[in-house]
Structures are given as C-alpha cells and as structure tokens.
Design a protein around this motif. Structure first.
Motif, PDB file in Angstrom:
ATOM      1  N   ALA A 100      38.782 112.824  21.441  1.00 32.59           N
ATOM      2  CA  ALA A 100      39.320 112.022  22.853  1.00 32.59           C
ATOM      3  C   ALA A 100      40.227 112.387  23.270  1.00 32.59           C
ATOM      4  N   THR A 101      40.289 112.014  24.829  1.00 35.68           N
ATOM      5  CA  THR A 101      41.344 112.298  25.068  1.00 35.68           C
ATOM      6  C   THR A 101      41.791 110.573  25.657  1.00 35.68           C
ATOM      7  N   LEU A 102      43.451 110.740  24.860  1.00 35.29           N
ATOM      8  CA  LEU A 102      44.435 109.356  25.119  1.00 35.29           C
ATOM      9  C   LEU A 102      45.741 109.272  26.113  1.00 35.29           C
ATOM     10  N   ILE A 103      45.224 108.065  26.806  1.00 34.59           N
ATOM     11  CA  ILE A 103      46.157 107.998  27.953  1.00 34.59           C
ATOM     12  C   ILE A 103      46.711 106.432  28.039  1.00 34.59           C
ATOM     13  N   SER A 104      48.223 106.777  27.689  1.00 30.39           N
ATOM     14  CA  SER A 104      48.739 105.437  27.647  1.00 30.39           C
ATOM     15  C   SER A 104      50.108 105.547  28.828  1.00 30.39           C
ATOM     16  N   LEU A 105      49.878 103.823  29.481  1.00 30.15           N
ATOM     17  CA  LEU A 105      51.039 104.405  30.139  1.00 30.15           C
ATOM     18  C   LEU A 105      52.254 103.105  29.047  1.00 30.15           C
ATOM     19  N   MET A 106      53.615 103.709  29.781  1.00 30.94           N
ATOM     20  CA  MET A 106      54.446 103.219  28.982  1.00 30.94           C
ATOM     21  C   MET A 106      55.787 102.471  29.450  1.00 30.94           C
ATOM     22  N   GLU A 107      55.918 101.396  29.628  1.00 37.86           N
ATOM     23  CA  GLU A 107      57.145 100.808  29.865  1.00 37.86           C
ATOM     24  C   GLU A 107      58.512 100.319  28.644  1.00 37.86           C
ATOM     25  N   ALA A 108      59.537 101.080  29.413  1.00 32.16           N
ATOM     26  CA  ALA A 108      61.300 100.909  28.739  1.00 32.16           C
ATOM     27  C   ALA A 108      61.234  98.831  28.846  1.00 32.16           C
ATOM     28  N   GLY A 109      61.846  98.483  27.564  1.00 29.21           N
ATOM     29  CA  GLY A 109      61.940  97.478  27.738  1.00 29.21           C
ATOM     30  C   GLY A 109      63.176  97.144  26.252  1.00 29.21           C
ATOM     31  N   VAL A 116      51.947  99.995  27.734  1.00 28.07           N
ATOM     32  CA  VAL A 116      51.331  98.296  28.415  1.00 28.07           C
ATOM     33  C   VAL A 116      50.003  98.932  28.791  1.00 28.07           C
ATOM     34  N   VAL A 117      49.867 100.087  28.997  1.00 29.74           N
ATOM     35  CA  VAL A 117      48.488 100.549  29.527  1.00 29.74           C
ATOM     36  C   VAL A 117      47.620 101.578  28.248  1.00 29.74           C
ATOM     37  N   GLY A 118      46.348 101.671  27.943  1.00 29.40           N
ATOM     38  CA  GLY A 118      46.221 102.807  27.233  1.00 29.40           C
ATOM     39  C   GLY A 118      44.875 103.099  27.199  1.00 29.40           C
ATOM     40  N   VAL A 119      43.603 104.049  27.341  1.00 28.27           N
ATOM     41  CA  VAL A 119      42.715 103.867  27.747  1.00 28.27           C
ATOM     42  C   VAL A 119      42.321 105.693  26.609  1.00 28.27           C
ATOM     43  N   TRP A 129      37.123 103.216  25.303  1.00 28.52           N
ATOM     44  CA  TRP A 129      37.879 102.083  24.599  1.00 28.52           C
ATOM     45  C   TRP A 129      39.354 101.663  25.013  1.00 28.52           C
ATOM     46  N   TRP A 130      39.589 100.359  25.617  1.00 24.79           N
ATOM     47  CA  TRP A 130      40.797 100.249  26.734  1.00 24.79           C
ATOM     48  C   TRP A 130      41.400  98.868  26.423  1.00 24.79           C
ATOM     49  N   ALA A 131      42.749  98.666  26.812  1.00 23.38           N
ATOM     50  CA  ALA A 131      43.403  97.614  26.980  1.00 23.38           C
ATOM     51  C   ALA A 131      44.748  97.640  27.890  1.00 23.38           C
ATOM     52  N   ALA A 132      44.984  96.106  28.370  1.00 29.75           N
ATOM     53  CA  ALA A 132      46.065  96.297  28.938  1.00 29.75           C
ATOM     54  C   ALA A 132      47.247  94.708  28.711  1.00 29.75           C
ATOM     55  N   LYS A 133      48.439  95.216  28.982  1.00 33.45           N
ATOM     56  CA  LYS A 133      49.349  93.860  28.161  1.00 33.45           C
ATOM     57  C   LYS A 133      48.839  92.471  28.650  1.00 33.45           C
ATOM     58  N   GLY A 134      48.491  91.829  27.594  1.00 34.88           N
ATOM     59  CA  GLY A 134      48.309  90.573  28.478  1.00 34.88           C
ATOM     60  C   GLY A 134      47.099  90.238  28.719  1.00 34.88           C
ATOM     61  N   ALA A 135      45.499  91.258  28.555  1.00 35.78           N
ATOM     62  CA  ALA A 135      44.535  91.222  29.359  1.00 35.78           C
ATOM     63  C   ALA A 135      43.365  91.195  28.466  1.00 35.78           C
ATOM     64  N   GLY A 136      43.351  91.685  27.196  1.00 34.34           N
ATOM     65  CA  GLY A 136      42.602  92.092  25.784  1.00 34.34           C
ATOM     66  C   GLY A 136      42.806  93.346  26.010  1.00 34.34           C
ATOM     67  N   ALA A 223      47.413 101.858  20.094  1.00 33.43           N
ATOM     68  CA  ALA A 223      48.876 101.316  19.340  1.00 33.43           C
ATOM     69  C   ALA A 223      48.023  99.978  19.774  1.00 33.43           C
ATOM     70  N   ILE A 224      47.850  99.987  21.473  1.00 37.58           N
ATOM     71  CA  ILE A 224      47.932  98.675  22.358  1.00 37.58           C
ATOM     72  C   ILE A 224      46.241  98.152  22.252  1.00 37.58           C
ATOM     73  N   ILE A 225      45.618  98.601  22.217  1.00 37.87           N
ATOM     74  CA  ILE A 225      44.105  98.668  21.889  1.00 37.87           C
ATOM     75  C   ILE A 225      44.024  97.859  20.560  1.00 37.87           C
TER      76      ILE A 225
END
Length: 266
Positions: A100-109, A116-119, A129-136, A223-225
């Motif tokens: 699979a191709t794994l793509i994620s957006l990470m944010e500093a905190g 915060v985003v993963g596909v 499969w995918w997910a976004a922070k707080g959106a399921g 992880a985010i998924i």
C-alpha cells in the motif's frame, strides 16, 4: 478543533496518483529493483510514486515539509507530510498484492509531531482506508462511498486475534519468548504483515498487532486510522502515537496486556 477536510481530500488525490503509478508497474517483467544500504529492496515504482506525490505537494502545499522513505526530509515548519510510497516492497516485487501507499499529514504540538490525516491505499487489494483527527476512520473507494470503522470489543487475550510480521526482529530484541507466549494465549494468530494488520484492527477483524522495528513513514497513517476507529497505537514502551522505533495497536481494551507480553525479557 481544526477542519482537515481539504487536507484529507488532497491526500486522496495523492493516493489516486500513486495507485495509478504503482499498479502500472506491478508484476512488470522488467521492473528494476535495487538494494538499499539497510539491505531492503527499493523498486523504480517506489521512487516514481514518491516523486509523483512530492510534485503534487510542491504545487498544492508549497509551505509544508515532506518526509518520505526514499528521498528523506524536505522543508521545515509545523506541518509535515509523511510518505511511504510502497509499504510492503518485498511483496510488491514478488507479485504479492499486499502492499500500500501510506500518506499522512502531521502537525507540531505540545507532544511533538502527531498525525492529523492518514490515508492507506492498497490498489491491488482494491481497498482504501482513511481518517482525519476528530472526524473518525473510514474505508471505501471514495469520500462519498465509505463505511465508518470501529475497533472490536473483545476484552480478553484468550478471545483475541493477534497479527504480527516476522519472528526475526523479535528475536534480535530478546522479545521472542514473550511473543510466543502471547501467540499461545490468543485465540488466533496470523502473520499478515506490513500495513494490513493495523487496518484490520481499525475494522475490528483483528484485535491486537505489533511490529518490533519500524520507521515513522511505516506508522503515521496507520496510527491515526487506528486511533480514530477507537483503538490505541503506541510504541512498545507505551508512548502514544507513532514516534517510537516500533509499534503496537489494539482495540484499547487489550493494550496493556499486549505490551506486558511483548516486554517480557529472558
């Protein structure tokens, strides 16, 4: 809470482009494969897919940093895209469709960079499969045609399904006996490997999984998924998120017991 819908839509566009490139060379008789310094394989398709994704990001998100398995880190700032162009390259080069191709957006905190985003897109399996922070977390072929994911409610190791990769990495860390004890305690074990066990934890078809040696690009999207599906993702020391050198995922109910087994040392 920030809305990551536009970033998630972009991640799907990136995955669409990568799917087309990787499927075009899957099972190609003239596929070029090299061995990297860490003795793992890299194919021309890995490199082409990452270059393609980076090109899209340069145009769509020029201020964001990029970290990829094949070409390293580029740029700085509080937002960073993390890419594994082909997770499961050994499968890919042998014609096994589990990659699979794994793509994620990470944010500093406050606790460092967190996804915060993963596909996760597995075109040879016709799955995404995918997910976004707080959106399921979701699975399907598009944002408008999807099923929400939920981890299982299995409460005991004796009733659990456990997925792992190979035995050699656990043995090298002195954790093999603990792993074997866990396999004996579980209801079922299977060595699916790579991204797939984490996606099955998110779907509820597997309850626990772990790998002893990982890099950030192997884990960020997974992880985010898992987390957005209601599960837990940590390293083997129990630190939440994909920041360690290994990973463990569960439905949350079994996590402490999972780590207990895997941290047995003999």
């Amino acid at each position: 809470m920030p809305d990551y819908h536009d970033d998630l839509r972009l991640a799907h566009v990136l995955a669409d482009a990568a799917d087309a490139a990787t499927m075009d060379r899957f099972k190609a008789l003239d596929l070029k494969v090299e061995t990297k310094p860490d003795m793992t394989p890299v194919s021309e398709a890995d490199k082409a897919a990452e270059e393609l994704i980076r090109g899209h990001l340069h145009r769509a998100r020029p201020r964001d940093a990029i970290l990829g398995e094949e070409y390293g880190v580029e740029g700085t700032g509080p937002r960073r895209w993390v890419i594994d162009p082909i997770d499961g390259t050994k499968n890919y080069v042998r014609g096994v469709p589990v990659w699979a191709t794994l793509i994620s957006l990470m944010e500093a905190g406050e606790n460092g960079f967190q996804p915060v985003v993963g596909v996760v897109s597995a075109p040879a399996l016709n799955r995404r499969w995918w997910a976004a922070k707080g959106a399921g977390a979701y699975s399907g072929r598009s944002l408008t045609s999807a099923t929400r994911l939920h981890v299982s409610k299995v409460e005991t190791i004796a009733d659990s399904s456990f997925a792992f990769s190979s035995l050699s990495g656990w043995e090298a860390q002195g954790r093999l006996d603990g792993l074997l004890d866990l396999t004996r305690a579980c209801w079922r074990t299977r060595g699916y490997g790579d991204f797939w066990p984490y996606m099955m934890v998110a779907e509820g078809s597997v309850d626990i999984c772990a790998e002893p040696e990982l890099s950030l690009w192997d884990m960020a999207a997974n992880a985010i998924i898992v987390q957005e599906a209601g599960g837990r993702f940590t390293d083997l020391d129990g630190a939440d998120g994909p920041g360690g050198a290994n990973g463990a995922a569960s439905n949350g109910l079994l996590h402490d017991e999972l780590l207990g087994y895997l941290n047995q040392r003999y």
